[in-house]
Design a protein around this motif. Structure first.
Motif, short mmCIF file in Angstrom:
data_model
loop_
_atom_site.label_atom_id
_atom_site.label_comp_id
_atom_site.label_asym_id
_atom_site.label_seq_id
_atom_site.Cartn_x
_atom_site.Cartn_y
_atom_site.Cartn_z
N LYS A 83 0.86 -1.18 0.00
CA LYS A 83 0.00 0.00 0.00
C LYS A 83 0.89 1.23 0.00
O LYS A 83 2.08 1.17 0.32
CB LYS A 83 -0.91 0.02 1.23
CG LYS A 83 -1.95 -1.06 1.25
CD LYS A 83 -3.04 -0.70 0.28
CE LYS A 83 -4.31 -1.46 0.63
NZ LYS A 83 -5.43 -0.95 -0.08
N TYR A 84 0.31 2.37 -0.33
CA TYR A 84 1.06 3.63 -0.41
C TYR A 84 1.77 3.93 0.90
O TYR A 84 2.94 4.28 0.91
CB TYR A 84 0.11 4.77 -0.80
CG TYR A 84 0.81 6.06 -1.10
CD1 TYR A 84 1.39 6.27 -2.35
CD2 TYR A 84 0.92 7.07 -0.15
CE1 TYR A 84 2.05 7.45 -2.64
CE2 TYR A 84 1.56 8.25 -0.43
CZ TYR A 84 2.13 8.43 -1.68
OH TYR A 84 2.80 9.60 -1.96
N ASP A 127 -1.93 8.86 -3.90
CA ASP A 127 -2.02 7.80 -2.90
C ASP A 127 -3.31 6.99 -3.03
O ASP A 127 -3.29 5.76 -2.95
CB ASP A 127 -1.82 8.33 -1.48
CG ASP A 127 -2.81 9.42 -1.10
OD1 ASP A 127 -3.32 10.12 -1.98
OD2 ASP A 127 -3.05 9.56 0.12
N ASN A 128 -4.44 7.66 -3.28
CA ASN A 128 -5.70 6.93 -3.44
C ASN A 128 -5.73 6.11 -4.73
O ASN A 128 -6.19 4.97 -4.73
CB ASN A 128 -6.89 7.89 -3.41
CG ASN A 128 -7.17 8.41 -2.02
OD1 ASN A 128 -6.80 7.81 -1.02
ND2 ASN A 128 -7.82 9.56 -1.95
N THR A 167 -4.97 -2.58 -4.34
CA THR A 167 -6.04 -3.39 -3.77
C THR A 167 -6.62 -4.33 -4.83
O THR A 167 -6.80 -5.52 -4.58
CB THR A 167 -7.15 -2.50 -3.17
OG1 THR A 167 -6.57 -1.72 -2.11
CG2 THR A 167 -8.31 -3.33 -2.64
N TYR A 189 -3.15 4.95 -6.40
CA TYR A 189 -2.20 3.85 -6.24
C TYR A 189 -2.80 2.76 -5.36
O TYR A 189 -2.73 1.57 -5.71
CB TYR A 189 -0.88 4.36 -5.64
CG TYR A 189 0.07 3.25 -5.31
CD1 TYR A 189 0.84 2.64 -6.31
CD2 TYR A 189 0.20 2.77 -4.01
CE1 TYR A 189 1.70 1.59 -6.01
CE2 TYR A 189 1.06 1.73 -3.71
CZ TYR A 189 1.81 1.15 -4.71
OH TYR A 189 2.65 0.11 -4.41
N ASP A 190 -3.38 3.14 -4.22
CA ASP A 190 -3.97 2.14 -3.32
C ASP A 190 -5.11 1.38 -3.98
O ASP A 190 -5.28 0.18 -3.75
CB ASP A 190 -4.43 2.78 -2.01
CG ASP A 190 -3.30 2.97 -1.02
OD1 ASP A 190 -2.21 2.38 -1.21
OD2 ASP A 190 -3.49 3.72 -0.03
#
Length: 159
Positions: free
Chosen positions: A21-22, A110-111, A118, A113-114
């Protein structure tokens, strides 16, 4: 029997792999050699290929990844390098560049990438390899091709 054992071994291997995760990426800026080590610990088990200094320099030169600041790469750049390194197996660098632009318009790094991580990690855990028939292999290959074409078209149309 040997094929089944090989497939089970691959499935076990894949089930142990996951992208970070980020927030799990290093929060301090890294030099090129550190970036390569960090990316390759995740990339090699998945793609069987390593990222190199020349690849990173190429991504920076093409504007896919921002230039390092004082020869150091941030968490944002690491996230982009991981995504680019995985997607380049199926998409052109131009398509990846456009996809990243779209993603950055829609969400923060970040969102976005996450979300990618996921989805990727979920798919890794859901792969069911043992006892696949030739028809299933063919179907997987055809779906891969069709999804690739669809994604490229969606990216091109900015959807």
């Amino acid at each position: 029997m040997a094929v089944e054992k090989s497939e089970e071994k691959l499935q076990q291997k894949l089930s142990k792999i996951s992208l970070p995760k980020y927030q799990d990426l290093p929060n301090l800026d890294l030099y090129m050699d550190q970036v390569i080590d960090e990316i390759n610990q995740y990339l090699i088990p998945i793609t069987k290929t390593a990222i190199t200094k020349s690849m990173i320099n190429s991504y920076v030169k093409k504007g896919i990844v921002d230039r390092p600041t004082k020869k150091r790469y941030s968490r944002v750049q690491l996230a982009k390098l991981l995504v680019v390194s995985i997607l380049k197996l199926i998409l052109s660098l131009d398509a990846i560049t456009q996809a990243l632009r779209i993603a950055m318009k829609l969400d923060s790094v970040d969102n976005a990438y996450d979300q990618f991580v996921t989805l990727f990690n979920t798919e890794l855990k859901q792969i069911d390899i043992p006892n696949l028939s030739a028809k299933q292999y063919q179907s997987m290959a055809i779906k891969s091709l069709l999804y690739k074409l669809l994604v490229e078209d969606l990216i091109t149309r900015n959807i």
